[in-house]
Each structure stands twice: as structure tokens, then as C-alpha cells.
Design a protein around this motif. Structure first.
Motif, mmCIF file in Angstrom:
data_model
loop_
_atom_site.group_PDB
_atom_site.id
_atom_site.type_symbol
_atom_site.label_atom_id
_atom_site.label_comp_id
_atom_site.label_asym_id
_atom_site.label_seq_id
_atom_site.Cartn_x
_atom_site.Cartn_y
_atom_site.Cartn_z
ATOM 1 N N ASP A 20 -7.419 -9.434 42.185
ATOM 2 C CA ASP A 20 -7.950 -8.293 42.801
ATOM 3 C C ASP A 20 -6.274 -7.523 43.562
ATOM 4 N N MET A 48 -4.329 -5.532 42.820
ATOM 5 C CA MET A 48 -3.082 -3.986 42.494
ATOM 6 C C MET A 48 -3.819 -3.976 44.420
ATOM 7 N N ASP A 49 -4.984 -4.059 44.688
ATOM 8 C CA ASP A 49 -5.883 -3.637 45.804
ATOM 9 C C ASP A 49 -4.798 -3.983 47.005
ATOM 10 N N SER A 50 -4.517 -5.764 46.798
ATOM 11 C CA SER A 50 -4.536 -6.623 47.775
ATOM 12 C C SER A 50 -2.422 -6.550 47.802
ATOM 13 N N GLY A 88 -1.415 -2.637 47.480
ATOM 14 C CA GLY A 88 -0.922 -1.641 48.178
ATOM 15 C C GLY A 88 -0.743 -0.977 46.772
ATOM 16 N N GLY A 89 -1.026 -0.792 45.414
ATOM 17 C CA GLY A 89 -0.620 -0.886 44.292
ATOM 18 C C GLY A 89 0.630 -0.321 44.316
ATOM 19 N N ALA A 109 2.300 -6.780 43.064
ATOM 20 C CA ALA A 109 0.868 -7.483 41.935
ATOM 21 C C ALA A 109 1.292 -8.271 41.358
ATOM 22 N N HIS A 163 -11.723 -7.663 39.614
ATOM 23 C CA HIS A 163 -12.220 -7.413 40.786
ATOM 24 C C HIS A 163 -13.168 -6.068 40.190
ATOM 25 N N ASN A 201 -12.903 -3.121 42.440
ATOM 26 C CA ASN A 201 -11.800 -2.594 43.882
ATOM 27 C C ASN A 201 -10.842 -1.270 43.295
#
Length: 132
Positions: A94, A96-98, A100-101, A106, A130, A132
């Protein structure tokens, strides 16, 4: 609500009718053979995943357990036990989400986590994002 006895019943039926494979084996399987690939997303309770893995092992079922990297440090022994039963331990990412894009961050987090899996003895061959 999921009940372990129901999974036991399902595994009994699967094992009587199909070969089971890990996700890393899908691309090399005979498309005409009778197989099923089972995957589990482990997002919190590794001890519950171990119960499921033991039920599957009783029926010679091989599955893939996708695990989030933040679960590794506290649960690597349980995950090694799942792996010792013949199951694949793989990365449920996960990043990209963690991150912040931020693509560069990432990629950095992803690579760091792959190394973490390897440090605990898991050669990640497949990954699963994941939701998100």
C-alpha cells in the motif's frame, strides 16, 4: 461471520476435486489441468491466518498469504510457520497511499519492504496491492 469449521469443510471439498497451487505458480500451470489458486490478504491477525494455514495443510492445500509489511517485525515467527507448512508468503503493499502519492517515495518504500521480507526469509515472488 467466518467459522474455522466451515473453512475445514471447504478445504475438504477442494482437496478432493482440485490441485491447489500458490499464486507464484499460476503462469506455469497447464491451462487444461484442474487447479485452484487460493490467496489470503493478511491485514491484522496473523495468528488467525496461521489457523487457516494449518487447516489447509491438513488437506495438502497450498495457498498464498499476502502480508502487509508493518506486520513483519512482530509476527515473522508465525509467518515462518505458515511458510513451513508449504504456503507462499508475499507482499500486500500500500505504498502509494502511505507515501502520499509521491511515486519516488513509494518506490523507495516498496523496495525497503521487499528487503524486509527477504531479511525474514521470504523471497517475494508475487505482490498484491491493498485496496486503498
Amino acid at each position: 461471520m467466518f467459522v474455522y469449521s466451515k473453512w475445514d469443510e471447504i478445504c475438504k471439498i477442494i482437496s478432493a476435486n482440485h490441485e491447489t497451487i500458490k499464486l507464484m505458480q499460476v503462469l506455469v500451470q497447464d491451462k487444461n489441468s484442474n487447479w485452484i489458486a487460493i490467496k489470503h490478504d493478511v491485514e491484522a491477525k496473523v495468528e488467525k491466518a496461521l489457523v487457516i494455514a494449518k487447516i489447509e495443510a491438513n488437506y495438502n492445500i497450498k495457498a498464498t498469504y499476502y502480508v502487509q509489511a508493518d506486520l513483519l517485525d512482530a509476527n515473522y515467527k508465525l509467518l515462518q510457520e505458515i511458510s513451513a507448512l508449504g504456503h507462499e508468503i508475499a507482499y500486500h503493499y500500500d505504498v502509494m497511499d502511505s507515501s502520499g502519492g509521491d511515486f519516488a517515495k513509494a518506490i523507495e518504500v516498496f523496495n525497503k519492504n521487499i528487503k524486509k521480507f527477504k531479511r525474514y526469509g521470504f523471497e517475494v515472488q508475487t505482490v498484491c496491492p491493498h485496496g486503498n
